[in-house]
Design an enzyme around this catalytic site. Structure first.
Site, PDB file in Angstrom:
ATOM      1  N   GLU A 163       0.804  -1.224   0.000  1.00  0.00           N
ATOM      2  CA  GLU A 163       0.000   0.000   0.000  1.00  0.00           C
ATOM      3  C   GLU A 163       0.839   1.278   0.000  1.00  0.00           C
ATOM      4  OE1 GLU A 163      -2.805  -0.542   3.209  1.00  0.00           O
ATOM      5  OE2 GLU A 163      -3.764  -2.233   2.200  1.00  0.00           O
ATOM      6  N   ASN A 204       2.439  -4.401  -3.544  1.00  0.00           N
ATOM      7  CA  ASN A 204       1.039  -4.815  -3.396  1.00  0.00           C
ATOM      8  C   ASN A 204       0.196  -3.600  -3.006  1.00  0.00           C
ATOM      9  OD1 ASN A 204      -0.761  -7.167  -3.196  1.00  0.00           O
ATOM     10  ND2 ASN A 204      -0.845  -6.760  -0.974  1.00  0.00           N
ATOM     11  N   HIS A 240      -9.922  -6.049  -3.005  1.00  0.00           N
ATOM     12  CA  HIS A 240     -11.006  -5.985  -2.011  1.00  0.00           C
ATOM     13  C   HIS A 240     -12.160  -5.236  -2.672  1.00  0.00           C
ATOM     14  CE1 HIS A 240      -8.718  -7.734   1.221  1.00  0.00           C
ATOM     15  NE2 HIS A 240      -7.737  -6.883   1.015  1.00  0.00           N
ATOM     16  N   GLU A 269      -5.698 -10.597  -2.561  1.00  0.00           N
ATOM     17  CA  GLU A 269      -6.555 -10.545  -1.365  1.00  0.00           C
ATOM     18  C   GLU A 269      -8.032 -10.466  -1.747  1.00  0.00           C
ATOM     19  OE1 GLU A 269      -5.239  -7.508   1.420  1.00  0.00           O
ATOM     20  OE2 GLU A 269      -3.139  -7.831   0.918  1.00  0.00           O
ATOM     21  N   ASP A 271     -11.779 -10.388  -2.143  1.00  0.00           N
ATOM     22  CA  ASP A 271     -13.098 -10.617  -1.547  1.00  0.00           C
ATOM     23  C   ASP A 271     -14.061  -9.605  -2.139  1.00  0.00           C
ATOM     24  OD1 ASP A 271     -12.325  -8.368  -0.040  1.00  0.00           O
ATOM     25  OD2 ASP A 271     -12.165  -9.472   1.852  1.00  0.00           O
TER      26      ASP A 271
HETATM   27  C1  XIL Z   1      -6.192  -7.348   7.537  1.00  0.00           C
HETATM   28  C2  XIL Z   1      -6.398  -8.614   8.326  1.00  0.00           C
HETATM   29  O1  XIL Z   1      -7.178  -9.516   7.560  1.00  0.00           O
HETATM   30  C3  XIL Z   1      -7.079  -8.311   9.639  1.00  0.00           C
HETATM   31  O2  XIL Z   1      -7.175  -9.480  10.435  1.00  0.00           O
HETATM   32  C4  XIL Z   1      -6.303  -7.247  10.389  1.00  0.00           C
HETATM   33  O3  XIL Z   1      -6.995  -6.889  11.567  1.00  0.00           O
HETATM   34  C5  XIL Z   1      -6.108  -6.029   9.514  1.00  0.00           C
HETATM   35  O4  XIL Z   1      -5.482  -6.406   8.309  1.00  0.00           O
HETATM   36  N1  XIL Z   1      -5.019  -5.156   3.092  1.00  0.00           N
HETATM   37  C6  XIL Z   1      -3.947  -5.902   3.504  1.00  0.00           C
HETATM   38  C7  XIL Z   1      -4.108  -6.889   4.585  1.00  0.00           C
HETATM   39  O5  XIL Z   1      -2.873  -5.828   2.884  1.00  0.00           O
HETATM   40  O6  XIL Z   1      -2.942  -7.015   5.347  1.00  0.00           O
HETATM   41  C8  XIL Z   1      -5.278  -6.543   5.475  1.00  0.00           C
HETATM   42  O7  XIL Z   1      -5.452  -7.617   6.385  1.00  0.00           O
HETATM   43  C9  XIL Z   1      -6.512  -6.289   4.657  1.00  0.00           C
HETATM   44  C10 XIL Z   1      -6.295  -5.131   3.734  1.00  0.00           C
END
Ligand code: XIL
Length: 509
Positions: A163, A204, A240, A269, A271
């Site tokens: 990020e 990422n 996401h 990641e 979802d």
């Molecule tokens: C999230 C985890 O899933 C949670 O359990 C934690 O509390 C916060 O982080 N982007 C990312 C991940 O790169 O590391 C994050 O993971 C979700 C968003």
């Protein structure tokens, strides 16, 4: 200065290439229903890609959860346990216990691990932010070096920097950016490469899946890094997504432009959340988004794989981070597959046609071994059937075969249903022999049902079976075709399932 690394990741490491080919043949050859067998990872591996899931340490003791995590997915990412606050909570004090539990799980299940994440503004222990600026670079380099060195060989790809951008494409403020400007990114990549020259190194971020200001900024950054010879292998797109925000604009074209630079692309990641309560329309849109992500990755050769940010709503990060939202994952809170799961399978070529006709391939057998001795006089398989499709299946049409060898002794058998969550009175069982004995299978235990239905998404629950020879002589189960060592439920492709006498699940001996 390190050389530019533009080589492609070796694909689908969880499954040897030859086996992938054989499985792909077994999965796509023959009848239409045979094409519906196999896990998401096996289906993805037939395209040269992996299909993975995030996981987290508190979830692993959940046996049903970890059985599917271990069987359906070929890659895992620790959701939290390799982040800075977990691995170096105090300066110079490293703690790899939780991360090691994840790499151990992966090793036991033949999975690869994406390491997540080395340098990130979030989940950063306070001591880093409190360092004088002049000390941040050394602390960062030390952290990256120690963590990557520890996981050399166990982690195949790292999200080195996570990020780095704001939504408008400007660089995000962090202790690293404040101390080093944008140079922190190249410095972190070089340190990671020095610690493990074989690991694939990624940047990422989220909201870089489609064309736009933020992905333009990432494109510009990685182009410069490559021009400067900084070691970089790929770009991770978190993905996401949310049904209320629409699907990313031109995702496939965006992925392709990164691939055209010689980089790998990974969906890291995935979802797809929604405003709760979920309803049929939102759930259908969600399935479409998952399908479109898979299609985009399949269309881009250098898209190496897809990781979902955990596979079940039971362990999603969404509800606590986005109040009022949820239901973002492939499986529901009871670990049952949702329409998005079928959509992903279909997109991967799995041919699951939930909602159309009889949907026979949606039936799968899961098995656990409840017999601690493979050399005594009884065989004790525990089974359950799961309907992952969209139509109800009448259990009286279903039979299941557990294949074994008789070894020496009597050729007559007694069979038992010791316990079943649907009741043993409706479960039939007998031992029979195939017309031609096969290796590891000169007999099978055949299980049937007197009646009952399996609704879409439903499972029979546990059926505890047992058999012995009438002379009570011993078996050697170790070479039995269907015999497995897993003690929690997992998909069992060596247990075969028939609907109306036609094979619909598993590979016959
Ligand atoms: C999230 C985890 O899933 C949670 O359990 C934690 O509390 C916060 O982080 N982007 C990312 C991940 O790169 O590391 C994050 O993971 C979700 C968003």
């Amino acid at each position: 200065m390190s050389s530019v690394k533009r080589c492609r990741s070796s694909r689908a490491r969880g499954i040897p290439a030859l086996l992938v080919g054989a499985l792909a043949l077994a999965l796509t050859g023959g009848s239409a229903t045979a094409a519906q067998q196999g896990t998401l990872h096996v289906l993805a591996a037939a395209h040269g890609k992996y299909f993975g899931s995030a996981t987290d340490n508190p979830e692993l003791p959940d046996a049903a959860y970890s059985a599917t995590l271990g069987s359906e997915f070929g890659q895992i990412t620790p959701g939290n346990s390799m982040k800075w606050d977990a691995t170096e909570p105090a300066q110079g004090r490293f703690d790899f216990a939780k991360g090691d539990a994840i790499t151990d799980f992966a090793a036991q299940h033949g999975q690869t691990v994406r390491g997540h994440t080395l340098v990130w503004h979030s989940q950063l222990p306070n001591w880093v932010g409190a360092l004088p600026s002049a000390q941040v670079e050394a602390a960062m380099t030390h952290h990256v070096t120690e963590v990557v060195t520890h996981y050399r060989g166990a982690v195949t790809a790292w999200d080195v920097v996570n990020e780095p951008f704001n939504e408008d494409g400007t660089f995000r403020t962090s202790p690293f950016h404040t101390a080093m400007g944008t140079d922190y990114i190249a410095t972190a990549l070089r340190a990671a490469h020095a610690a493990d020259p074989d690991a694939k190194l990624y940047l990422n971020d989220y909201n870089i899946e489609g064309l736009g200001a933020k992905s333009d900024a990432m494109y510009e950054l990685v182009s410069e890094l490559l021009d400067e010879g900084v070691p970089l292998d790929g770009v991770g797109m978190q993905a996401h997504l949310a049904v209320q925000y629409g699907f990313p604009y031109q995702m496939q074209a965006n992925m392709q432009r990164f691939a055209d630079l010689g980089l790998d692309v990974a969906i890291t990641e995935l979802d797809v959340r929604m405003q709760l309560p979920a309803d049929a329309a939102k759930t259908a849109t969600q399935a479409t988004y998952y399908r479109q992500v898979v299609e985009a990755c399949l269309a881009v050769e250098h898209c190496v794989g897809i990781t979902v940010w955990d596979y079940t709503d039971k362990y999603s990060w969404v509800p606590s981070t986005f109040p009022g939202q949820g239901a973002a994952n492939l499986y529901d809170e009871n670990l049952l597959p949702k329409p998005a799961y079928s959509a992903v399978r279909t997109a991967l070529g799995g041919g699951d046609d939930a909602g159309e006709g009889g949907d026979p391939g949606a039936l799968r057998a899961q098995y656990r071994n409840s017999d601690s001795s493979a050399g005594d006089n009884q065989i004790k398989p525990s089974l359950q059937l799961v309907n992952t499709g969209g139509t109800t299946i009448s259990l009286s049409d279903v039979t299941v075969r557990y294949w074994f060898t008789s070894d020496d002794g009597a050729s007559t058998y007694s069979t038992w249903c010791d316990w079943s969550s649907i009741g043993c009175s409706d479960v039939t069982h007998r031992v029979a022999a195939p017309s031609t004995p096969k290796a590891g299978a000169d007999h099978y235990l055949e299980v049937g049902f007197g009646g009952g239905n399996l609704a879409p998404g439903a499972a029979t629950g546990e059926i505890q079976l047992r058999l012995n020879k009438t002379d009570w002589s011993a078996f050697d189960e170790s070479d039995d075709y269907s015999h497995g060592s897993g003690t929690s439920y997992a998909d069992a492709s060596k247990i075969t399932v028939y609907l109306g006498g036609e094979p619909v699940w598993g590979i016959e001996p």
